[in-house]
Design a protein around this motif. Structure first.
Motif, PDB file in Angstrom:
ATOM      1  N   ALA A 204       7.094  16.348   1.822  1.00 58.61           N
ATOM      2  CA  ALA A 204       5.756  15.852   1.489  1.00 58.61           C
ATOM      3  C   ALA A 204       5.553  14.404   1.919  1.00 58.61           C
ATOM      4  O   ALA A 204       4.521  13.810   1.625  1.00 58.61           O
ATOM      5  N   SER A 205       6.523  13.838   2.637  1.00 57.31           N
ATOM      6  CA  SER A 205       6.476  12.417   2.968  1.00 57.31           C
ATOM      7  C   SER A 205       5.233  12.033   3.749  1.00 57.31           C
ATOM      8  O   SER A 205       4.637  10.977   3.515  1.00 57.31           O
ATOM      9  N   GLY A 206       4.841  12.858   4.729  1.00 57.71           N
ATOM     10  CA  GLY A 206       3.668  12.527   5.522  1.00 57.71           C
ATOM     11  C   GLY A 206       2.433  12.391   4.657  1.00 57.71           C
ATOM     12  O   GLY A 206       1.660  11.437   4.794  1.00 57.71           O
ATOM     13  N   ALA A 207       2.234  13.345   3.736  1.00 60.81           N
ATOM     14  CA  ALA A 207       1.082  13.276   2.840  1.00 60.81           C
ATOM     15  C   ALA A 207       1.177  12.064   1.925  1.00 60.81           C
ATOM     16  O   ALA A 207       0.168  11.393   1.649  1.00 60.81           O
ATOM     17  N   ILE A 208       2.380  11.753   1.459  1.00 61.63           N
ATOM     18  CA  ILE A 208       2.567  10.613   0.553  1.00 61.63           C
ATOM     19  C   ILE A 208       2.315   9.295   1.282  1.00 61.63           C
ATOM     20  O   ILE A 208       1.745   8.358   0.711  1.00 61.63           O
ATOM     21  N   PHE A 209       2.714   9.214   2.553  1.00 67.51           N
ATOM     22  CA  PHE A 209       2.401   8.025   3.340  1.00 67.51           C
ATOM     23  C   PHE A 209       0.885   7.868   3.473  1.00 67.51           C
ATOM     24  O   PHE A 209       0.356   6.750   3.463  1.00 67.51           O
ATOM     25  N   GLY A 210       0.174   8.980   3.589  1.00 73.01           N
ATOM     26  CA  GLY A 210      -1.284   8.915   3.644  1.00 73.01           C
ATOM     27  C   GLY A 210      -1.880   8.407   2.344  1.00 73.01           C
ATOM     28  O   GLY A 210      -2.835   7.618   2.343  1.00 73.01           O
ATOM     29  N   VAL A 211      -1.309   8.839   1.215  1.00 68.83           N
ATOM     30  CA  VAL A 211      -1.762   8.339  -0.090  1.00 68.83           C
ATOM     31  C   VAL A 211      -1.465   6.844  -0.205  1.00 68.83           C
ATOM     32  O   VAL A 211      -2.260   6.075  -0.755  1.00 68.83           O
ATOM     33  N   GLY A 212      -0.313   6.424   0.329  1.00 64.49           N
ATOM     34  CA  GLY A 212       0.016   5.001   0.330  1.00 64.49           C
ATOM     35  C   GLY A 212      -0.978   4.189   1.132  1.00 64.49           C
ATOM     36  O   GLY A 212      -1.396   3.098   0.720  1.00 64.49           O
ATOM     37  N   ALA A 213      -1.396   4.702   2.285  1.00 61.89           N
ATOM     38  CA  ALA A 213      -2.409   4.026   3.088  1.00 61.89           C
ATOM     39  C   ALA A 213      -3.728   3.929   2.328  1.00 61.89           C
ATOM     40  O   ALA A 213      -4.428   2.907   2.383  1.00 61.89           O
ATOM     41  N   ALA A 214      -4.069   4.998   1.597  1.00 65.69           N
ATOM     42  CA  ALA A 214      -5.303   4.997   0.805  1.00 65.69           C
ATOM     43  C   ALA A 214      -5.231   3.950  -0.300  1.00 65.69           C
ATOM     44  O   ALA A 214      -6.242   3.292  -0.618  1.00 65.69           O
ATOM     45  N   TYR A 215      -4.073   3.788  -0.896  1.00 64.15           N
ATOM     46  CA  TYR A 215      -3.889   2.765  -1.928  1.00 64.15           C
ATOM     47  C   TYR A 215      -4.212   1.377  -1.374  1.00 64.15           C
ATOM     48  O   TYR A 215      -4.913   0.578  -2.007  1.00 64.15           O
ATOM     49  N   TYR A 216      -3.733   1.093  -0.173  1.00 62.29           N
ATOM     50  CA  TYR A 216      -3.993  -0.203   0.452  1.00 62.29           C
ATOM     51  C   TYR A 216      -5.481  -0.380   0.754  1.00 62.29           C
ATOM     52  O   TYR A 216      -6.076  -1.415   0.437  1.00 62.29           O
ATOM     53  N   VAL A 217      -6.100   0.647   1.359  1.00 62.16           N
ATOM     54  CA  VAL A 217      -7.519   0.563   1.725  1.00 62.16           C
ATOM     55  C   VAL A 217      -8.394   0.384   0.484  1.00 62.16           C
ATOM     56  O   VAL A 217      -9.294  -0.463   0.455  1.00 62.16           O
ATOM     57  N   MET A 218      -8.128   1.161  -0.568  1.00 62.29           N
ATOM     58  CA  MET A 218      -8.948   1.087  -1.766  1.00 62.29           C
ATOM     59  C   MET A 218      -8.753  -0.239  -2.498  1.00 62.29           C
ATOM     60  O   MET A 218      -9.702  -0.795  -3.069  1.00 62.29           O
ATOM     61  N   ALA A 219      -7.533  -0.761  -2.490  1.00 60.68           N
ATOM     62  CA  ALA A 219      -7.289  -2.051  -3.135  1.00 60.68           C
ATOM     63  C   ALA A 219      -8.084  -3.153  -2.449  1.00 60.68           C
ATOM     64  O   ALA A 219      -8.673  -4.020  -3.108  1.00 60.68           O
ATOM     65  N   ARG A 220      -8.125  -3.135  -1.131  1.00 58.55           N
ATOM     66  CA  ARG A 220      -8.929  -4.125  -0.397  1.00 58.55           C
ATOM     67  C   ARG A 220     -10.419  -3.921  -0.681  1.00 58.55           C
ATOM     68  O   ARG A 220     -11.171  -4.892  -0.794  1.00 58.55           O
ATOM     69  N   ARG A 221     -10.823  -2.669  -0.788  1.00 56.43           N
ATOM     70  CA  ARG A 221     -12.248  -2.385  -0.992  1.00 56.43           C
ATOM     71  C   ARG A 221     -12.733  -2.905  -2.339  1.00 56.43           C
ATOM     72  O   ARG A 221     -13.862  -3.410  -2.443  1.00 56.43           O
ATOM     73  N   VAL A 222     -11.907  -2.820  -3.365  1.00 53.74           N
ATOM     74  CA  VAL A 222     -12.334  -3.261  -4.703  1.00 53.74           C
ATOM     75  C   VAL A 222     -12.018  -4.728  -4.952  1.00 53.74           C
ATOM     76  O   VAL A 222     -12.323  -5.252  -6.020  1.00 53.74           O
ATOM     77  N   GLY A 223     -11.407  -5.406  -3.975  1.00 56.00           N
ATOM     78  CA  GLY A 223     -11.096  -6.824  -4.132  1.00 56.00           C
ATOM     79  C   GLY A 223      -9.953  -7.101  -5.077  1.00 56.00           C
ATOM     80  O   GLY A 223      -9.950  -8.129  -5.773  1.00 56.00           O
ATOM     81  N   ALA A 224      -8.966  -6.204  -5.111  1.00 51.98           N
ATOM     82  CA  ALA A 224      -7.816  -6.390  -5.998  1.00 51.98           C
ATOM     83  C   ALA A 224      -6.918  -7.509  -5.483  1.00 51.98           C
ATOM     84  O   ALA A 224      -7.002  -7.927  -4.321  1.00 51.98           O
TER      85      ALA A 224
END
Length: 308
Positions: A204-224
């Protein structure tokens, strides 16, 4: 009888005398039918009507707010159940792992792909028309006695999914999160096909890496505060480099790129009526691009033929 002596009864319970009116419809309601309101009391029908008229809370990307990361839990349970199936039936791995091009021998063994292939051998993997492997491989993991990690493979992946999923799923909503997870898994499998089509890949690593990328994108989007997020991404990228020596870096990188693309589309789509159109459009476009890339590569491997 004058009006002052008129007996009023509850509209739902005609035998119950009462003197309180619903503040919305002004019908008389008894204590059993009273519902607390901002001002006074309301009847059950008015409360239901008010609930329907209240705008449902949405996540930043337009998904439904969910405090419980149900999809993450379901994915973990599904991965564990599949792993138990592997332990009971080891042939499950060979049947459903992500393989772009391989050969099944007359002795039941599995061999590296060559074209043309010897008599008695048959194509397996995507060259054999087994397109489902693009996703099923993401739900399999290394058996306990195989590979560099053995059982640690599934344990590490599920721990990562547990930690990341509980952060990202509430940010996206269940439907958006599931779409991102599956598209990340697909992106990882397609990059494996393009770069290492003869490899048998699970995890499941590929999918988990995608979730990790989403974590970064969403954190930037909300100004964390990005200091912690940047450290996380540095560790993720470091593992991407190290994985080149022990696991499928192609699957990791493909999942990271696909997940980042989907997350960016979700987070930065215009916040108006076009938002769902843009989000769905990007997801569909990504599926088309990945699908075309897979078909072209398989056609190349098979000398121009597309397996059905």
């Amino acid at each position: 009888m004058d009006s002052e002596s008129t007996v009023t009864t509850c509209y739902r319970h005609p035998r119950v005398e009462c003197y309180v009116r619903c503040t919305r419809c002004e019908r008389y309601i008894c204590p059993d039918c009273m519902r607390e309101a901002a001002v006074g009391h309301q009847c059950p029908e008015c409360v239901k009507e008010g609930a329907r008229s209240v705008r449902q809370a949405r996540t930043l990307v337009g998904g439904r707010v969910s405090a419980v990361p149900v999809v993450t839990y379901v994915l973990i349970v599904l991965n564990v159940l599949v792993y138990l199936a592997e332990l009971a039936r080891p042939e499950v791995v060979d049947r459903f792992a992500m393989v772009g091009a391989g050969l099944a021998g007359p002795d039941g063994g599995h061999y590296l792909w060559m074209d043309p292939y010897p008599a008695g051998f048959s194509p397996e993997g995507l060259v054999g028309g087994e397109w489902y492997r693009l996703l099923t491989g993401a739900f399999l993991h290394l058996p306990p006695t195989e590979g560099t990690f053995g059982i640690a493979h599934v344990v590490m992946n599920m721990l990562a999914l547990w930690n990341l999923g509980r952060l990202v799923e509430p940010m996206l909503g269940r439907v958006h999160y599931l779409a991102l997870y599956l598209l990340s898994a697909l992106g990882g499998s397609v990059l494996v096909l393009l770069i290492a089509p003869r490899d048998s890949v699970v995890g499941a690593s590929g999918a988990i890496f995608g979730v990790g990328a989403a974590y970064y994108v969403m954190a930037r989007r909300v100004g964390a505060d990005m200091s912690r997020v940047n450290r996380f991404m540095a560790g993720l990228l470091l593992w991407l480099v190290l994985s080149a020596f022990v696991t499928s870096w192609e699957g990791h990188l493909g999942g990271l790129l696909a997940g980042g693309t989907v997350a960016f589309a979700f987070a930065y789509a215009p916040r108006n009526g076009w938002r769902p159109v843009v989000q769905v459009g990007v997801c569909v476009a990504l599926v088309v691009v990945l699908g075309v890339a897979a078909v072209v590569k398989v056609s190349e491997l098979t000398g121009g033929g597309i397996p059905q």
